[in-house]
Design a protein around this motif. Structure first.
Motif, PDB file in Angstrom:
ATOM      1  N   ARG A 168       0.854  -1.189   0.000  1.00 33.48           N
ATOM      2  CA  ARG A 168       0.000   0.000   0.000  1.00 33.48           C
ATOM      3  C   ARG A 168       0.885   1.231   0.000  1.00 33.48           C
ATOM      4  O   ARG A 168       2.020   1.204   0.469  1.00 33.48           O
ATOM      5  N   CYS A 169       0.352   2.302  -0.535  1.00 30.70           N
ATOM      6  CA  CYS A 169       1.110   3.548  -0.649  1.00 30.70           C
ATOM      7  C   CYS A 169       1.141   4.263   0.695  1.00 30.70           C
ATOM      8  O   CYS A 169       0.131   4.347   1.396  1.00 30.70           O
ATOM      9  N   THR A 170       2.313   4.770   1.055  1.00 31.26           N
ATOM     10  CA  THR A 170       2.452   5.540   2.286  1.00 31.26           C
ATOM     11  C   THR A 170       3.145   6.867   1.983  1.00 31.26           C
ATOM     12  O   THR A 170       3.509   7.153   0.845  1.00 31.26           O
ATOM     13  N   LEU A 171       3.341   7.625   3.024  1.00 29.59           N
ATOM     14  CA  LEU A 171       4.049   8.896   2.910  1.00 29.59           C
ATOM     15  C   LEU A 171       5.417   8.714   2.248  1.00 29.59           C
ATOM     16  O   LEU A 171       5.852   9.556   1.458  1.00 29.59           O
ATOM     17  N   ALA A 172       6.084   7.603   2.555  1.00 20.09           N
ATOM     18  CA  ALA A 172       7.425   7.363   2.007  1.00 20.09           C
ATOM     19  C   ALA A 172       7.395   7.233   0.489  1.00 20.09           C
ATOM     20  O   ALA A 172       8.238   7.797  -0.213  1.00 20.09           O
ATOM     21  N   GLU A 173       6.426   6.488  -0.030  1.00 19.96           N
ATOM     22  CA  GLU A 173       6.336   6.316  -1.481  1.00 19.96           C
ATOM     23  C   GLU A 173       5.987   7.633  -2.177  1.00 19.96           C
ATOM     24  O   GLU A 173       6.499   7.924  -3.266  1.00 19.96           O
ATOM     25  N   LEU A 174       5.144   8.427  -1.547  1.00 24.06           N
ATOM     26  CA  LEU A 174       4.768   9.704  -2.149  1.00 24.06           C
ATOM     27  C   LEU A 174       5.950  10.676  -2.164  1.00 24.06           C
ATOM     28  O   LEU A 174       6.158  11.398  -3.142  1.00 24.06           O
ATOM     29  N   LEU A 175       6.739  10.675  -1.092  1.00 19.80           N
ATOM     30  CA  LEU A 175       7.918  11.544  -1.079  1.00 19.80           C
ATOM     31  C   LEU A 175       8.960  11.049  -2.078  1.00 19.80           C
ATOM     32  O   LEU A 175       9.644  11.849  -2.725  1.00 19.80           O
ATOM     33  N   PHE A 176       9.060   9.734  -2.230  1.00 25.33           N
ATOM     34  CA  PHE A 176       9.964   9.179  -3.236  1.00 25.33           C
ATOM     35  C   PHE A 176       9.561   9.645  -4.637  1.00 25.33           C
ATOM     36  O   PHE A 176      10.420   9.925  -5.480  1.00 25.33           O
ATOM     37  N   THR A 177       8.272   9.743  -4.885  1.00 16.88           N
ATOM     38  CA  THR A 177       7.786  10.243  -6.174  1.00 16.88           C
ATOM     39  C   THR A 177       8.311  11.656  -6.436  1.00 16.88           C
ATOM     40  O   THR A 177       8.752  11.970  -7.545  1.00 16.88           O
ATOM     41  N   CYS A 178       8.272  12.498  -5.400  1.00 13.32           N
ATOM     42  CA  CYS A 178       8.824  13.860  -5.535  1.00 13.32           C
ATOM     43  C   CYS A 178      10.298  13.804  -5.900  1.00 13.32           C
ATOM     44  O   CYS A 178      10.766  14.546  -6.778  1.00 13.32           O
ATOM     45  N   LEU A 179      11.035  12.939  -5.226  1.00 17.87           N
ATOM     46  CA  LEU A 179      12.471  12.816  -5.487  1.00 17.87           C
ATOM     47  C   LEU A 179      12.755  12.323  -6.895  1.00 17.87           C
ATOM     48  O   LEU A 179      13.588  12.893  -7.612  1.00 17.87           O
ATOM     49  N   TRP A 180      12.062  11.271  -7.307  1.00  8.58           N
ATOM     50  CA  TRP A 180      12.434  10.622  -8.566  1.00  8.58           C
ATOM     51  C   TRP A 180      12.117  11.489  -9.776  1.00  8.58           C
ATOM     52  O   TRP A 180      12.767  11.361 -10.816  1.00  8.58           O
ATOM     53  N   GLU A 181      11.168  12.380  -9.653  1.00  3.48           N
ATOM     54  CA  GLU A 181      10.932  13.322 -10.748  1.00  3.48           C
ATOM     55  C   GLU A 181      12.147  14.217 -10.959  1.00  3.48           C
ATOM     56  O   GLU A 181      12.512  14.522 -12.093  1.00  3.48           O
ATOM     57  N   TYR A 182      12.781  14.632  -9.880  1.00  2.00           N
ATOM     58  CA  TYR A 182      14.010  15.420  -9.999  1.00  2.00           C
ATOM     59  C   TYR A 182      15.133  14.588 -10.604  1.00  2.00           C
ATOM     60  O   TYR A 182      15.909  15.078 -11.424  1.00  2.00           O
ATOM     61  N   VAL A 183      15.226  13.341 -10.189  1.00  2.00           N
ATOM     62  CA  VAL A 183      16.263  12.458 -10.728  1.00  2.00           C
ATOM     63  C   VAL A 183      16.103  12.318 -12.237  1.00  2.00           C
ATOM     64  O   VAL A 183      17.067  12.480 -12.996  1.00  2.00           O
ATOM     65  N   ARG A 184      14.905  12.033 -12.687  1.00  2.00           N
ATOM     66  CA  ARG A 184      14.675  11.827 -14.121  1.00  2.00           C
ATOM     67  C   ARG A 184      14.969  13.072 -14.950  1.00  2.00           C
ATOM     68  O   ARG A 184      15.474  12.971 -16.065  1.00  2.00           O
ATOM     69  N   VAL A 185      14.682  14.231 -14.407  1.00  2.00           N
ATOM     70  CA  VAL A 185      14.879  15.470 -15.166  1.00  2.00           C
ATOM     71  C   VAL A 185      16.314  15.970 -15.087  1.00  2.00           C
ATOM     72  O   VAL A 185      16.904  16.350 -16.099  1.00  2.00           O
ATOM     73  N   HIS A 186      16.895  15.957 -13.901  1.00  2.00           N
ATOM     74  CA  HIS A 186      18.165  16.647 -13.682  1.00  2.00           C
ATOM     75  C   HIS A 186      19.394  15.738 -13.693  1.00  2.00           C
ATOM     76  O   HIS A 186      20.493  16.213 -13.988  1.00  2.00           O
ATOM     77  N   VAL A 187      19.235  14.472 -13.343  1.00  2.00           N
ATOM     78  CA  VAL A 187      20.366  13.530 -13.414  1.00  2.00           C
ATOM     79  C   VAL A 187      19.893  12.229 -14.077  1.00  2.00           C
ATOM     80  O   VAL A 187      19.906  11.161 -13.461  1.00  2.00           O
ATOM     81  N   PRO A 188      19.447  12.301 -15.334  1.00  2.00           N
ATOM     82  CA  PRO A 188      18.822  11.148 -15.984  1.00  2.00           C
ATOM     83  C   PRO A 188      19.711   9.909 -16.078  1.00  2.00           C
ATOM     84  O   PRO A 188      19.204   8.788 -16.125  1.00  2.00           O
ATOM     85  N   SER A 189      21.028  10.093 -16.100  1.00  2.00           N
ATOM     86  CA  SER A 189      21.916   8.930 -16.190  1.00  2.00           C
ATOM     87  C   SER A 189      21.783   8.029 -14.967  1.00  2.00           C
ATOM     88  O   SER A 189      22.064   6.820 -15.029  1.00  2.00           O
ATOM     89  N   VAL A 190      21.337   8.589 -13.869  1.00  2.00           N
ATOM     90  CA  VAL A 190      21.192   7.818 -12.626  1.00  2.00           C
ATOM     91  C   VAL A 190      20.102   6.764 -12.756  1.00  2.00           C
ATOM     92  O   VAL A 190      20.179   5.701 -12.133  1.00  2.00           O
ATOM     93  N   THR A 191      19.098   7.033 -13.574  1.00  2.00           N
ATOM     94  CA  THR A 191      17.992   6.067 -13.697  1.00  2.00           C
ATOM     95  C   THR A 191      18.483   4.727 -14.226  1.00  2.00           C
ATOM     96  O   THR A 191      17.955   3.672 -13.853  1.00  2.00           O
ATOM     97  N   GLY A 192      19.490   4.743 -15.092  1.00  2.00           N
ATOM     98  CA  GLY A 192      20.035   3.489 -15.599  1.00  2.00           C
ATOM     99  C   GLY A 192      20.797   2.720 -14.553  1.00  2.00           C
ATOM    100  O   GLY A 192      20.857   1.480 -14.590  1.00  2.00           O
ATOM    101  N   GLN A 193      21.371   3.426 -13.600  1.00  2.00           N
ATOM    102  CA  GLN A 193      22.118   2.777 -12.527  1.00  2.00           C
ATOM    103  C   GLN A 193      21.205   2.234 -11.433  1.00  2.00           C
ATOM    104  O   GLN A 193      21.619   1.365 -10.670  1.00  2.00           O
ATOM    105  N   PHE A 194      20.012   2.773 -11.358  1.00  2.00           N
ATOM    106  CA  PHE A 194      19.050   2.346 -10.334  1.00  2.00           C
ATOM    107  C   PHE A 194      17.716   2.022 -11.002  1.00  2.00           C
ATOM    108  O   PHE A 194      16.690   2.644 -10.725  1.00  2.00           O
TER     109      PHE A 194
END
Length: 224
Positions: A168-194
Motif C-alpha cells: 500500500r502507498c504511504t508517505l514514504a512512497e509519495l515523497l519518493f515520487t517527488c524525489l524521482w521526478e528530480y532524478v529523471r529530469v536533472h540527473v537522468p543517467s542515474v535512472t540506468g544505474q538504479f
C-alpha cells in the motif's frame, strides 16, 4: 476530573485537521509543497492550490501568521506550516501512514533518506547549477551513495515491493515520487544505474491513478 495530556493534545490537533475546505499556498514549483499536494491528491481530498510568485509572497508575508510557506489553511481558519508536519498529519488521517511501530520506523527511515537527497537538489537549485554540472554536483554531494542506501531499504527491507514491504502507498512512497521526478529530469543517467527504483516510480503511479492523473494532466509543468 483529571484530563490526560493525550486527550488535550488530541482535542487541539483535531481543530487543525477538519479538512473539508483546504487552501494550500506556495510558490509555483514542486519543491517543499509537492509532498502536501500528493498526500491530499492520493487521499482524494479537494483543496485550493494557490500558487504565487516570489514577489507576491513577499507582499503577503507580513500579513501571515507564521511568515512561511508552504502554508495550509483549514476550514476553521487554522494555518498549518512546515511541509512534512502537514504531510504526516494528513497521511496518518487518510491511511497513508504506519499501522505499527515497525512501520513507523521503516517509513520514517525512508523519508529521512529521501529528504537528504532532496536537499542536494534544493542546493543545486539555490546555487543556479545547470547542465552537466548538475550530475557532477550530485555525485560530489554523495547522491549516488545515498541512493544506494535507499535502494537497499527498498530491496532488502521492503522486499522490492514498497519501503515497508506492505502493498500500500504511504508517505514514504509519495515523497519518493517527488524525489524521482528530480532524478529523471536533472540527473537522468542515474535512472540506468538504479533501474529498480525507476520501475518503482512507475509502479507507484500505476497503482495510484489519482496521483498519476494529477502529475500527468492537472498540475502546472515546472522545472523545480
Amino acid at each position: 476530573a483529571v484530563v490526560s495530556t493525550q486527550k488535550i493534545m488530541d482535542a487541539r490537533t483535531c481543530t487543525y485537521i477538519k479538512d473539508s475546505e483546504l487552501k494550500l499556498t506556495f510558490l509555483n514549483e514542486r519543491s517543499l509543497g509537492e509532498i502536501i499536494r500528493l498526500v491530499l491528491v492520493c487521499a482524494d481530498k479537494k483543496f485550493e492550490d494557490k500558487r504565487v510568485t516570489l514577489d507576491e509572497w513577499h507582499r503577503m508575508q507580513p500579513n501571515t501568521k507564521f511568515h512561511v510557506i508552504p502554508a495550509l489553511d483549514t476550514k476553521n481558519h487554522k494555518e498549518m506550516v512546515q511541509s512534512m508536519a502537514i504531510a504526516r498529519v494528513f497521511a496518518r488521517k487518510h491511511n497513508l501512514y504506519a499501522t505499527s511501530e515497525c512501520e513507523v520506523y521503516l517509513i520514517e527511515r525512508a523519508v529521512e533518506q529521501i529528504r537528504d537527497l532532496l536537499k542536494i537538489f534544493f542546493q543545486i537549485k539555490k546555487n543556479n547549477i545547470t547542465g552537466n554540472q548538475v550530475e557532477t554536483e550530485f555525485k560530489k554531494r554523495d547522491g549516488h551513495m545515498l541512493l544506494k542506501t535507499l535502494c537497499h531499504f527498498f530491496e532488502q527491507e521492503g522486499r522490492g515491493v514498497t519501503f515497508t514491504g506492505v502493498k500500500r502507498c504511504t508517505l514514504a512512497e509519495l515523497l519518493f515520487t517527488c524525489l524521482w521526478e528530480y532524478v529523471r529530469v536533472h540527473v537522468p543517467s542515474v535512472t540506468g544505474q538504479f533501474q529498480q527504483l525507476d520501475k518503482f516510480y512507475d509502479n507507484i503511479l500505476r497503482k495510484n491513478p489519482l496521483v498519476a492523473d494529477y502529475i500527468k494532466n492537472k498540475r502546472p509543468n515546472t522545472q523545480w
